[in-house]
Design an enzyme around this catalytic site. Structure first.
Site, PDB file in Angstrom:
ATOM      1  N   GLY A  96     -17.584  -2.625  17.884  1.00  0.00           N
ATOM      2  CA  GLY A  96     -16.493  -3.250  18.627  1.00  0.00           C
ATOM      3  C   GLY A  96     -15.708  -2.221  19.405  1.00  0.00           C
ATOM      4  CB  CYS A 150      -4.381  -2.209   6.970  1.00  0.00           C
ATOM      5  SG  CYS A 150      -3.376  -3.648   6.583  1.00  0.00           S
ATOM      6  CB  THR A 198      -0.911  -0.016   1.240  1.00  0.00           C
ATOM      7  OG1 THR A 198      -1.659  -1.218   1.193  1.00  0.00           O
ATOM      8  CG2 THR A 198      -1.844   1.168   1.249  1.00  0.00           C
ATOM      9  N   GLY A 214      -8.532  -1.543  14.328  1.00  0.00           N
ATOM     10  CA  GLY A 214      -7.081  -1.477  14.523  1.00  0.00           C
ATOM     11  C   GLY A 214      -6.400  -2.318  13.473  1.00  0.00           C
ATOM     12  CG  PHE A 263     -16.016  -4.262   7.186  1.00  0.00           C
ATOM     13  CD1 PHE A 263     -15.978  -5.542   6.669  1.00  0.00           C
ATOM     14  CD2 PHE A 263     -14.834  -3.694   7.646  1.00  0.00           C
ATOM     15  CE1 PHE A 263     -14.788  -6.258   6.602  1.00  0.00           C
ATOM     16  CE2 PHE A 263     -13.642  -4.394   7.586  1.00  0.00           C
ATOM     17  CZ  PHE A 263     -13.625  -5.678   7.052  1.00  0.00           C
ATOM     18  CG  LEU A 264     -22.923  -2.424   8.675  1.00  0.00           C
ATOM     19  CD1 LEU A 264     -24.387  -2.614   8.300  1.00  0.00           C
ATOM     20  CD2 LEU A 264     -22.662  -0.955   8.986  1.00  0.00           C
TER      21      LEU A 264
HETATM   22  C1  UGA Z   1      -7.931  -4.538   5.981  1.00  0.00           C
HETATM   23  C2  UGA Z   1      -8.893  -4.589   4.802  1.00  0.00           C
HETATM   24  O1  UGA Z   1     -10.127  -5.195   5.195  1.00  0.00           O
HETATM   25  C3  UGA Z   1      -8.301  -5.367   3.636  1.00  0.00           C
HETATM   26  O2  UGA Z   1      -9.180  -5.316   2.518  1.00  0.00           O
HETATM   27  C4  UGA Z   1      -6.972  -4.726   3.264  1.00  0.00           C
HETATM   28  O3  UGA Z   1      -6.347  -5.398   2.193  1.00  0.00           O
HETATM   29  C5  UGA Z   1      -6.045  -4.738   4.465  1.00  0.00           C
HETATM   30  O4  UGA Z   1      -6.679  -4.009   5.545  1.00  0.00           O
HETATM   31  C6  UGA Z   1      -4.756  -4.080   4.063  1.00  0.00           C
HETATM   32  O5  UGA Z   1      -4.771  -2.873   3.742  1.00  0.00           O
HETATM   33  O6  UGA Z   1      -3.735  -4.756   3.949  1.00  0.00           O
HETATM   34  P1  UGA Z   1      -7.254  -6.219   7.971  1.00  0.00           P
HETATM   35  O7  UGA Z   1      -6.440  -5.100   8.516  1.00  0.00           O
HETATM   36  O8  UGA Z   1      -6.640  -7.573   7.889  1.00  0.00           O
HETATM   37  O9  UGA Z   1      -7.750  -5.874   6.466  1.00  0.00           O
HETATM   38  O10 UGA Z   1      -8.525  -6.352   8.896  1.00  0.00           O
HETATM   39  P2  UGA Z   1     -10.100  -6.101   8.798  1.00  0.00           P
HETATM   40  O11 UGA Z   1     -10.802  -7.387   8.749  1.00  0.00           O
HETATM   41  O12 UGA Z   1     -10.428  -5.130   7.738  1.00  0.00           O
HETATM   42  O13 UGA Z   1     -10.378  -5.444  10.223  1.00  0.00           O
HETATM   43  C7  UGA Z   1      -9.808  -4.192  10.569  1.00  0.00           C
HETATM   44  C8  UGA Z   1     -10.297  -3.751  11.930  1.00  0.00           C
HETATM   45  O14 UGA Z   1     -11.683  -3.422  11.885  1.00  0.00           O
HETATM   46  C9  UGA Z   1     -10.153  -4.802  13.022  1.00  0.00           C
HETATM   47  O15 UGA Z   1      -9.720  -4.168  14.206  1.00  0.00           O
HETATM   48  C10 UGA Z   1     -11.560  -5.355  13.173  1.00  0.00           C
HETATM   49  O16 UGA Z   1     -11.822  -5.898  14.437  1.00  0.00           O
HETATM   50  C11 UGA Z   1     -12.373  -4.116  12.926  1.00  0.00           C
HETATM   51  N1  UGA Z   1     -13.740  -4.398  12.461  1.00  0.00           N
HETATM   52  C12 UGA Z   1     -13.952  -4.992  11.257  1.00  0.00           C
HETATM   53  C13 UGA Z   1     -14.810  -4.045  13.258  1.00  0.00           C
HETATM   54  O17 UGA Z   1     -14.652  -3.497  14.381  1.00  0.00           O
HETATM   55  N2  UGA Z   1     -16.076  -4.278  12.804  1.00  0.00           N
HETATM   56  C14 UGA Z   1     -16.316  -4.858  11.604  1.00  0.00           C
HETATM   57  O18 UGA Z   1     -17.517  -5.034  11.248  1.00  0.00           O
HETATM   58  C15 UGA Z   1     -15.227  -5.228  10.817  1.00  0.00           C
END
Ligand code: UGA
Length: 423
Positions: free
Chosen positions: A250, A257, A123, A254, A246-247
């Site tokens: 929490g 990314c 990125t 974090g 993603f709704l």
């Molecule tokens: C994120 C993106 O989802 C990927 O598409 C992207 O490629 C990646 O970053 C990156 O830039 O490399 P990631 O960091 O692995 O992926 O994790 P996510 O699943 O997106 O979760 C991110 C944060 O949001 C976590 O802390 C998670 O607990 C929180 N989250 C996610 C919520 O609080 N609620 C949700 O509904 C979804």
């Protein structure tokens, strides 16, 4: 069609990309500058926890389509396409530290085959394809942007079943060659210019972070008006324009990314003369969300954190990973300790070494001698946890569930006071 590919960097993006491309039939050489890591991979072990990846690495290695070497130049020498998958950490001012990308580009420049294509998967800020092009400085080599959208914990499946493949290329021929790699993947392929591809990556992460912060704010509204966030989210998500993913409220988003990329996008906008107030607000409200969770724990303890013993379930920034980078769970645990509490933590995969935190081998062990429990990561094993066992161990019989994973009915039956988010 099988293509020879080099991957520079074997973190979760590089290794997933390499192993998945080998799975799709390409010949892949993965390179890293860390001899220990290369050695580990050559020995058949994956140095971090990512579901399904070890199996794909084993498959690639035994088919002979996946190899590991030390140093980018060694990998690039025989490749038609070279992916840069190196870290892009955050500099002190919130901007992106491009030094790993620049060093990787420098290390492969002379070794690249005539006509090779260099692909930026890390990125990187808008304009980085042009920077890499200048460093490589060869008329016979093109640089293409092909951002990754891999979530930790489901990276393999995200790679093999993506929503879309984005390719940013100035040269139509180079763009076609990168697109050909994904021929057997069923997904729309969007080919655009490098700056647009780079912007899509930041916009996607910033939008998802905004979506989560929005729902965290709605959870606060639910608490204020006596509504239930679970039903509110269901009602929201059924609107196809909004979508149900993603709704989940929490403890705040974090990981390696979202925090870095949101700040980088604010910095990128600022350097172009645009004050991205909306995104700054999202970042601020994410910090507030953690503070709100801390306040819930304090309330559960009757107003005093100092001297309390708190059981914490989860340290990873989300389930199915051992990654604790920018983990809200860790940051909340640190705040609890800073306020004078002792923490007994359990996580199925992640470990931390923090003063004031004792890490224990099971979820129930964490509750032994604790006043209250706080659930910080949504690990599946917590969903069906033995709440009777929890109630029997906690002095105050109260649980703050920042992920809404525990069953309120069951908690009530065993005499636990359950404090969730938005309900
Ligand atoms: C994120 C993106 O989802 C990927 O598409 C992207 O490629 C990646 O970053 C990156 O830039 O490399 P990631 O960091 O692995 O992926 O994790 P996510 O699943 O997106 O979760 C991110 C944060 O949001 C976590 O802390 C998670 O607990 C929180 N989250 C996610 C919520 O609080 N609620 C949700 O509904 C979804």
């Amino acid at each position: 069609m099988s293509t020879s590919v080099a991957i520079v960097g074997t973190g979760y993006v590089g290794l997933t990309t390499g192993a998945c491309l080998a799975h799709l039939g390409h010949r892949v050489v993965c390179a890293d500058i860390d001899p220990d890591r290369v050695h580990t991979l050559q020995g058949g072990s994956v140095p971090f926890y990512e579901p399904g990846l070890a199996e794909l690495v084993a498959e690639g290695t035994s088919s002979g389509r996946l190899r590991f070497v030390l140093g980018g130049a060694a990998a690039a020498a025989d490749a038609d396409l070279v992916f840069l998958c190196v870290p892009t950490p955050q500099a002190d001012d919130g901007s992106v530290d491009l030094s790993y990308v620049e060093n990787a580009a420098r290390s492969i420049a002379a070794a690249l085959r005539p006509g090779a294509v260099v692909v930026n998967k890390s990125t990187v800020p808008v304009g980085s394809a042009a920077i890499v092009e200048r460093i490589i400085d060869r008329d016979d080599v093109s640089v293409v942007s092909n951002p990754e959208f891999l979530r930790e914990g489901s990276a393999v499946s995200d790679f093999l079943h993506p929503d879309r493949v984005v390719i940013g290329a100035d040269s139509a021929e180079a763009g076609r060659r990168v697109a050909a790699l994904y021929q057997s993947v069923e997904a729309p392929v969007l080919v655009t210019d490098p700056a647009s591809a780079e912007t899509i990556k930041y916009a996607a992460n910033a939008f998802l972070a905004t979506k989560i912060s929005f729902v965290n704010a709605i959870a606060a509204v639910c608490e204020a008006v006596g509504a239930d966030i679970i039903d509110v989210v269901r009602g929201l998500g059924l609107d196809r324009r909004i979508g149900s993913e993603f709704l989940r409220p929490g403890p705040g988003w974090g990981g390696s990314c979202f925090p870095k990329d949101t700040r980088a996008l604010v910095a990128i906008a600022e350097s172009g003369g645009y004050d991205f107030k909306l995104l700054r607000g999202v970042i601020d409200s994410n910090a507030e969300q953690q503070a709100r969770m801390l306040a819930k724990v304090r309330d559960a303890l009757g107003g005093e954190l100092a001297g309390a013993t708190i059981a914490a379930w989860g340290l990873a920034f989300k389930a199915n990973t051992d990654d604790v980078r920018d983990s809200p769970a860790v940051s909340i645990v640190e705040s609890l300790v800073a306020a004078g509490a002792c923490v007994r933590a359990y996580d199925p995969q992640a470990t931390v070494a923090l003063p004031g935190v004792e890490q224990v081998p099971s979820a129930l062990d964490a509750c032994d001698g604790a006043d209250v429990l706080v659930v910080l990561t949504e690990w599946p094993e917590f969903i069906g946890a033995d709440l009777g066992g929890v109630a029997a161990r906690l002095r105050r019989r109260a649980v703050v569930d920042t992920r809404n994973v525990l069953d309120p009915g069951e908690a009530g039956r065993v005499g636990l006071r359950l404090i969730g988010v938005g309900r």
